[in-house]
Structures are given as structure tokens and as C-alpha cells.
Design a protein around this motif. Structure first.
Motif, PDB file in Angstrom:
ATOM      1  N   ILE A  43      15.564   6.274  -6.784  1.00  0.00           N
ATOM      2  CA  ILE A  43      14.986   5.005  -6.354  1.00  0.00           C
ATOM      3  C   ILE A  43      14.211   5.141  -5.044  1.00  0.00           C
ATOM      4  CG2 ILE A  43      15.582   2.695  -5.517  1.00  0.00           C
ATOM      5  CD1 ILE A  43      17.811   2.664  -7.603  1.00  0.00           C
ATOM      6  N   PHE A  44      14.689   5.964  -4.113  1.00  0.00           N
ATOM      7  CA  PHE A  44      14.084   6.016  -2.788  1.00  0.00           C
ATOM      8  C   PHE A  44      13.305   7.299  -2.503  1.00  0.00           C
ATOM      9  CE2 PHE A  44      17.693   3.077  -2.220  1.00  0.00           C
ATOM     10  CZ  PHE A  44      16.965   1.954  -1.869  1.00  0.00           C
ATOM     11  N   VAL A  45      13.875   8.445  -2.758  1.00  0.00           N
ATOM     12  CA  VAL A  45      13.262   9.713  -2.341  1.00  0.00           C
ATOM     13  C   VAL A  45      12.042  10.066  -3.185  1.00  0.00           C
ATOM     14  CG1 VAL A  45      13.672  12.183  -2.029  1.00  0.00           C
ATOM     15  CG2 VAL A  45      15.440  10.540  -1.402  1.00  0.00           C
ATOM     16  N   VAL A  46      12.129   9.919  -4.484  1.00  0.00           N
ATOM     17  CA  VAL A  46      11.015  10.299  -5.354  1.00  0.00           C
ATOM     18  C   VAL A  46       9.760   9.466  -5.066  1.00  0.00           C
ATOM     19  CG1 VAL A  46      10.243  10.398  -7.763  1.00  0.00           C
ATOM     20  CG2 VAL A  46      12.493  11.271  -7.136  1.00  0.00           C
ATOM     21  N   PRO A  47       9.828   8.141  -4.957  1.00  0.00           N
ATOM     22  CA  PRO A  47       8.608   7.389  -4.637  1.00  0.00           C
ATOM     23  C   PRO A  47       8.012   7.736  -3.274  1.00  0.00           C
ATOM     24  CG  PRO A  47      10.242   5.904  -5.535  1.00  0.00           C
ATOM     25  CD  PRO A  47      10.916   7.213  -5.299  1.00  0.00           C
ATOM     26  N   VAL A  48       8.869   7.968  -2.279  1.00  0.00           N
ATOM     27  CA  VAL A  48       8.362   8.334  -0.956  1.00  0.00           C
ATOM     28  C   VAL A  48       7.667   9.690  -1.016  1.00  0.00           C
ATOM     29  CG1 VAL A  48       9.051   8.951   1.392  1.00  0.00           C
ATOM     30  CG2 VAL A  48       9.994   6.919   0.311  1.00  0.00           C
ATOM     31  N   ALA A  49       8.271  10.650  -1.692  1.00  0.00           N
ATOM     32  CA  ALA A  49       7.656  11.974  -1.824  1.00  0.00           C
ATOM     33  C   ALA A  49       6.325  11.879  -2.571  1.00  0.00           C
ATOM     34  CB  ALA A  49       8.600  12.929  -2.547  1.00  0.00           C
ATOM     35  N   TYR A  50       6.277  11.068  -3.606  1.00  0.00           N
ATOM     36  CA  TYR A  50       5.030  10.895  -4.345  1.00  0.00           C
ATOM     37  C   TYR A  50       3.950  10.281  -3.452  1.00  0.00           C
ATOM     38  CZ  TYR A  50       1.669   9.366  -7.799  1.00  0.00           C
ATOM     39  OH  TYR A  50       0.516   9.163  -8.497  1.00  0.00           O
ATOM     40  N   SER A  51       4.317   9.300  -2.652  1.00  0.00           N
ATOM     41  CA  SER A  51       3.347   8.667  -1.750  1.00  0.00           C
ATOM     42  C   SER A  51       2.795   9.663  -0.742  1.00  0.00           C
ATOM     43  CB  SER A  51       3.988   7.506  -1.007  1.00  0.00           C
ATOM     44  OG  SER A  51       4.376   6.508  -1.895  1.00  0.00           O
ATOM     45  N   VAL A  52       3.666  10.502  -0.208  1.00  0.00           N
ATOM     46  CA  VAL A  52       3.224  11.498   0.767  1.00  0.00           C
ATOM     47  C   VAL A  52       2.279  12.506   0.114  1.00  0.00           C
ATOM     48  CG1 VAL A  52       4.019  13.417   2.209  1.00  0.00           C
ATOM     49  CG2 VAL A  52       5.213  11.230   2.258  1.00  0.00           C
ATOM     50  N   ILE A  53       2.613  12.962  -1.068  1.00  0.00           N
ATOM     51  CA  ILE A  53       1.769  13.940  -1.765  1.00  0.00           C
ATOM     52  C   ILE A  53       0.469  13.299  -2.219  1.00  0.00           C
ATOM     53  CG2 ILE A  53       1.622  15.383  -3.829  1.00  0.00           C
ATOM     54  CD1 ILE A  53       4.654  15.853  -3.503  1.00  0.00           C
ATOM     55  N   ALA A  54       0.514  12.061  -2.693  1.00  0.00           N
ATOM     56  CA  ALA A  54      -0.683  11.397  -3.228  1.00  0.00           C
ATOM     57  C   ALA A  54      -1.706  11.109  -2.136  1.00  0.00           C
ATOM     58  CB  ALA A  54      -0.289  10.097  -3.923  1.00  0.00           C
ATOM     59  N   ARG A  55      -1.268  10.959  -0.891  1.00  0.00           N
ATOM     60  CA  ARG A  55      -2.222  10.722   0.197  1.00  0.00           C
ATOM     61  C   ARG A  55      -3.151  11.904   0.406  1.00  0.00           C
ATOM     62  NH1 ARG A  55       1.966   8.980   4.519  1.00  0.00           N
ATOM     63  NH2 ARG A  55       2.749   7.164   3.454  1.00  0.00           N
ATOM     64  N   LYS A  56      -2.671  13.088   0.119  1.00  0.00           N
ATOM     65  CA  LYS A  56      -3.435  14.297   0.381  1.00  0.00           C
ATOM     66  C   LYS A  56      -4.325  14.709  -0.784  1.00  0.00           C
ATOM     67  CE  LYS A  56      -0.006  15.876   3.617  1.00  0.00           C
ATOM     68  NZ  LYS A  56       0.898  16.905   4.055  1.00  0.00           N
ATOM     69  N   THR A  57      -4.315  13.971  -1.862  1.00  0.00           N
ATOM     70  CA  THR A  57      -5.148  14.293  -3.014  1.00  0.00           C
ATOM     71  C   THR A  57      -6.215  13.225  -3.183  1.00  0.00           C
ATOM     72  OG1 THR A  57      -3.708  13.109  -4.544  1.00  0.00           O
ATOM     73  CG2 THR A  57      -3.241  15.441  -4.189  1.00  0.00           C
ATOM     74  N   GLY A  58      -7.273  13.621  -3.807  1.00  0.00           N
ATOM     75  CA  GLY A  58      -8.351  12.675  -4.075  1.00  0.00           C
ATOM     76  C   GLY A  58      -8.277  12.174  -5.500  1.00  0.00           C
ATOM     77  N   SER A  59      -9.201  11.327  -5.845  1.00  0.00           N
ATOM     78  CA  SER A  59      -9.238  10.829  -7.209  1.00  0.00           C
ATOM     79  C   SER A  59      -9.763  11.923  -8.134  1.00  0.00           C
ATOM     80  CB  SER A  59     -10.128   9.589  -7.306  1.00  0.00           C
ATOM     81  OG  SER A  59     -11.476   9.953  -7.072  1.00  0.00           O
ATOM     82  N   VAL A  60      -9.570  11.738  -9.412  1.00  0.00           N
ATOM     83  CA  VAL A  60     -10.023  12.727 -10.386  1.00  0.00           C
ATOM     84  C   VAL A  60     -11.539  12.853 -10.343  1.00  0.00           C
ATOM     85  CG1 VAL A  60     -10.078  13.299 -12.835  1.00  0.00           C
ATOM     86  CG2 VAL A  60      -8.016  12.314 -11.840  1.00  0.00           C
ATOM     87  N   SER A  61     -12.234  11.745 -10.207  1.00  0.00           N
ATOM     88  CA  SER A  61     -13.693  11.802 -10.167  1.00  0.00           C
ATOM     89  C   SER A  61     -14.175  12.510  -8.900  1.00  0.00           C
ATOM     90  CB  SER A  61     -14.294  10.401 -10.257  1.00  0.00           C
ATOM     91  OG  SER A  61     -13.866   9.615  -9.165  1.00  0.00           O
TER      92      SER A  61
END
Length: 77
Positions: A43-61
Motif C-alpha cells: 500500500i505504501f512503499v510500492v507507490p512511493v517507489a514508483y513515483s520516485v522512479i517515474a519522475r526520472k523517466t520521460g513519456s514514451v513519445s
């Protein structure tokens, strides 16, 4: 929801008494703690980790555009 039902099912093991209750209590505590920890982690760790990782990636396009620009740059050289 499954975690909560598993925790509810382990409570009688933890509260048991009588012959052989020592082993049932230990098993109940392990199941209870494990499912509780896994639920909190999910509930807590996985969404936070995803948010941190997703900030460093761009969109597919964005990635596609950069790749095409690099390919075109290499063709012109």
C-alpha cells in the motif's frame, strides 16, 4: 482485501489455548506479521517507489523522438 481476510483468519491461531497451542500461536504470529508487513509494503512503499522512479523517466513519445533524432544525426554524419 485478501490481506485483511488472511489476518482475520490468523487471529484464532494467535488466541488459541490448550494442547499444542504453542505451535499454533507461533504459526499464527508469523502469518499475521507477514501478511500485515506485505500489505503495508504494497500500500505504501510500492507507490512511493514508483513515483520516485517515474519522475526520472520521460513519456514514451519523448523517448521515441530522442531516438529518432539520434538515428537521423548518425545518418547525416
Amino acid at each position: 482485501m485478501t490481506g485483511f481476510t488472511t489476518i482475520a483468519g490468523a487471529i484464532p491461531l494467535v488466541l488459541s489455548s490448550g494442547a499444542g497451542s504453542e505451535t499454533r500461536i507461533v504459526i499464527g504470529v508469523v502469518v499475521l506479521a507477514g501478511v500485515f508487513a506485505a500489505t503495508i509494503f504494497t500500500i505504501f512503499v510500492v507507490p512511493v517507489a514508483y513515483s520516485v522512479i517515474a519522475r526520472k523517466t520521460g513519456s514514451v513519445s519523448d523517448v521515441s523522438k530522442r531516438l529518432e533524432a539520434e538515428i537521423n544525426h548518425q545518418k547525416t554524419e
